[in-house]
Design an enzyme around this catalytic site. Structure first.
Site, PDB file in Angstrom:
ATOM      1  N   MET A 109      -8.764   8.240  -0.433  1.00 40.31           N
ATOM      2  CA  MET A 109      -9.827   8.693   0.794  1.00 40.31           C
ATOM      3  C   MET A 109     -10.257  10.035   0.494  1.00 40.31           C
ATOM      4  SD  MET A 109      -7.474   7.137   3.906  1.00 40.31           S
ATOM      5  CE  MET A 109      -6.705   5.537   3.717  1.00 40.31           C
ATOM      6  N   HIS A 131      -7.945   1.587  -4.564  1.00 41.00           N
ATOM      7  CA  HIS A 131      -9.231   1.119  -3.319  1.00 41.00           C
ATOM      8  C   HIS A 131      -9.791   2.455  -3.148  1.00 41.00           C
ATOM      9  CE1 HIS A 131      -9.663  -0.069   1.045  1.00 41.00           C
ATOM     10  NE2 HIS A 131     -10.800   0.044   0.404  1.00 41.00           N
ATOM     11  N   GLY A 155      -3.590   3.770   7.535  1.00 42.59           N
ATOM     12  CA  GLY A 155      -2.760   2.651   7.710  1.00 42.59           C
ATOM     13  C   GLY A 155      -2.486   2.429   9.144  1.00 42.59           C
ATOM     14  N   MET A 201     -12.040   4.756  -1.379  1.00 42.68           N
ATOM     15  CA  MET A 201     -12.837   5.103   0.001  1.00 42.68           C
ATOM     16  C   MET A 201     -13.488   6.230  -0.184  1.00 42.68           C
ATOM     17  SD  MET A 201      -9.782   3.388   2.427  1.00 42.68           S
ATOM     18  CE  MET A 201      -8.766   3.421   1.091  1.00 42.68           C
ATOM     19  N   SER A 235       0.939  -1.077  -0.064  1.00 43.37           N
ATOM     20  CA  SER A 235       0.097   0.014  -0.195  1.00 43.37           C
ATOM     21  C   SER A 235       0.760   1.038   0.036  1.00 43.37           C
ATOM     22  CB  SER A 235      -1.084  -0.072   1.404  1.00 43.37           C
ATOM     23  OG  SER A 235      -1.365   1.207   1.353  1.00 43.37           O
ATOM     24  N   HIS A 260      -0.908  -1.103  -4.394  1.00 44.00           N
ATOM     25  CA  HIS A 260      -2.207  -0.755  -3.927  1.00 44.00           C
ATOM     26  C   HIS A 260      -2.268   0.894  -3.562  1.00 44.00           C
ATOM     27  CE1 HIS A 260      -5.859  -1.785  -1.843  1.00 44.00           C
ATOM     28  NE2 HIS A 260      -5.434  -0.850  -0.805  1.00 44.00           N
ATOM     29  N   ASP A 265      -4.540   3.795  -2.125  1.00 43.61           N
ATOM     30  CA  ASP A 265      -5.753   4.135  -1.128  1.00 43.61           C
ATOM     31  C   ASP A 265      -6.182   5.476  -1.442  1.00 43.61           C
ATOM     32  OD1 ASP A 265      -5.978   1.569   0.333  1.00 43.61           O
ATOM     33  OD2 ASP A 265      -4.046   1.909   0.912  1.00 43.61           O
ATOM     34  N   MET A 275     -11.750  -5.845   4.260  1.00 47.04           N
ATOM     35  CA  MET A 275     -11.057  -5.152   5.318  1.00 47.04           C
ATOM     36  C   MET A 275     -10.657  -5.808   6.432  1.00 47.04           C
ATOM     37  SD  MET A 275     -10.206  -2.085   3.549  1.00 47.04           S
ATOM     38  CE  MET A 275      -9.353  -1.624   4.925  1.00 47.04           C
ATOM     39  N   SER A 310       2.310  -0.693   6.284  1.00 44.23           N
ATOM     40  CA  SER A 310       3.320  -0.592   7.147  1.00 44.23           C
ATOM     41  C   SER A 310       4.258  -1.701   7.245  1.00 44.23           C
ATOM     42  CB  SER A 310       2.806  -0.460   8.699  1.00 44.23           C
ATOM     43  OG  SER A 310       1.695   0.285   8.706  1.00 44.23           O
ATOM     44  N   ASP A 337      -6.780  -6.483   3.292  1.00 45.14           N
ATOM     45  CA  ASP A 337      -6.349  -5.123   3.521  1.00 45.14           C
ATOM     46  C   ASP A 337      -6.388  -4.738   4.767  1.00 45.14           C
ATOM     47  OD1 ASP A 337      -5.390  -2.583   3.180  1.00 45.14           O
ATOM     48  OD2 ASP A 337      -6.907  -2.105   1.520  1.00 45.14           O
ATOM     49  N   GLY A 338      -5.445  -4.392   5.458  1.00 44.42           N
ATOM     50  CA  GLY A 338      -5.005  -3.829   6.851  1.00 44.42           C
ATOM     51  C   GLY A 338      -4.587  -4.499   7.897  1.00 44.42           C
ATOM     52  N   GLY A 339      -3.399  -4.187   8.392  1.00 43.32           N
ATOM     53  CA  GLY A 339      -2.703  -4.901   9.387  1.00 43.32           C
ATOM     54  C   GLY A 339      -2.154  -6.189   9.024  1.00 43.32           C
TER      55      GLY A 339
HETATM   56  C1  DX5 Z   1      -6.618   1.421   5.151  1.00 43.94           C
HETATM   57  C2  DX5 Z   1      -6.216   1.154   3.766  1.00 43.94           C
HETATM   58  C3  DX5 Z   1      -4.977   0.104   3.693  1.00 43.94           C
HETATM   59  C4  DX5 Z   1      -3.854   0.499   4.614  1.00 43.94           C
HETATM   60  C5  DX5 Z   1      -3.156  -0.606   4.723  1.00 43.94           C
HETATM   61  O1  DX5 Z   1      -7.827   2.151   5.091  1.00 43.94           O
HETATM   62  O2  DX5 Z   1      -7.117   0.683   2.812  1.00 43.94           O
HETATM   63  O3  DX5 Z   1      -4.795  -0.083   2.290  1.00 43.94           O
HETATM   64  O4  DX5 Z   1      -2.833   1.440   3.719  1.00 43.94           O
HETATM   65  O5  DX5 Z   1      -2.128  -0.317   5.656  1.00 43.94           O
HETATM   66  P1  DX5 Z   1      -1.526  -1.288   6.844  1.00 43.94           P
HETATM   67  O6  DX5 Z   1      -1.125  -2.302   6.276  1.00 43.94           O
HETATM   68  O7  DX5 Z   1      -0.410  -0.443   7.342  1.00 43.94           O
HETATM   69  O8  DX5 Z   1      -2.528  -1.510   7.591  1.00 43.94           O
HETATM   70 ZN    ZN Z   2      -6.451  -0.092   0.948  1.00 46.48          ZN
END
Ligand code: DX5
Ligand code: ZN
Length: 216
Positions: free
Chosen positions: A37, A66, A144, A68, A9, A33, A35, A137, A198, A175-177
């Site tokens: 927003m 992606h 992130g 959002m 990401s 990827h 993001d 998600m 991250s 996606d996420g963590g």
């Molecule tokens: C959160 C995003 C993710 C984010 C993931 O809204 O959609 O793609 O960047 O970041 P990590 O891997 O740090 O959770």
């Molecule tokens: Zn994302």
């Protein structure tokens, strides 16, 4: 069987030295990827077309945006023109998800539908035959660096089972963590694409992390 694809990401990239992180993905990963927003659908604002276009000019791998944002239908064409190959939006961000999925495909992109952790996976079921991929998600969309939600494994497994039941070949993106500590279990649950911000960009050895995430 298709090998898992790793999608760093770019939200966690070094924006002052973006070229360096674009190279890292080109050399070691499978998908960019991106993001997007809007500060309305999620309480955060990320980046827009100038950054997407700059990455697109230098990317040698698939670009996955992606969204959002509310009313994603207003921006589908613009993302196609910017060079995006895969475009996802959130189920509850638009009045008519089927229409947006069609619109994405008509623009020559792969169409994906995303849901946050509080939306039951079964709400995706009526749309599966219209989707190329589903984005599950594993944190609440918006930021992130959040902690992975453990429920995700069973949600991915439930979705995989239904995709098989319907005889479809949609991919599942998580996606996420996501990191090397949960990638194996996610792959075993049925994930095809793992997004990691991250875990990749904040690591001392990003290439090592990417290859560890591919190892089940
Ligand atoms: C959160 C995003 C993710 C984010 C993931 O809204 O959609 O793609 O960047 O970041 P990590 O891997 O740090 O959770
Ligand atoms: Zn994302």
């Amino acid at each position: 069987m298709i090998m898992v694809q790793i999608a760093p990401s770019m939200l966690a990239a070094d924006f002052l030295h973006l070229e360096k992180d674009v190279d890292l993905v080109n050399r070691n990963a499978d998908i960019f990827h991106l993001d997007i927003m809007d500060g309305i659908f999620v309480p955060n604002i990320s980046y827009g077309f100038p950054v997407v276009e700059a990455i697109a000019r230098n990317a040698m791998k698939t670009l996955d945006a992606h969204l959002m944002i509310i009313n994603p239908e207003n921006y589908v064409e613009r993302f196609a023109k910017a060079g995006v190959h895969m475009l996802s939006f959130h189920l509850n961000a638009t009045e008519n998800p089927s229409k947006v999925l069609q619109q994405i495909k008509a623009c020559g992109m792969k169409a994906g539908l995303a849901i946050n952790p509080d939306i039951p996976v079964k709400e995706l079921f009526p749309y599966l035959d219209q989707c190329d991929y589903l984005l599950i998600m594993s944190v609440f969309a918006g930021f992130g660096g959040q902690k992975f939600i453990e429920d995700t494994y069973s949600r991915v497994a439930e979705l995989r089972q239904e995709i098989q039941r319907q005889g479809l070949d949609c991919l599942i993106e998580v996606d996420g963590g996501v990191s090397a500590s949960n990638s194996g279990k996610l792959i075993a649950s049925g994930a095809d694409i793992l997004v990691a911000g991250s875990a990749v960009f904040k690591a001392e050895d990003p290439a090592g992390v990417i290859s560890a995430m591919k190892t089940v």
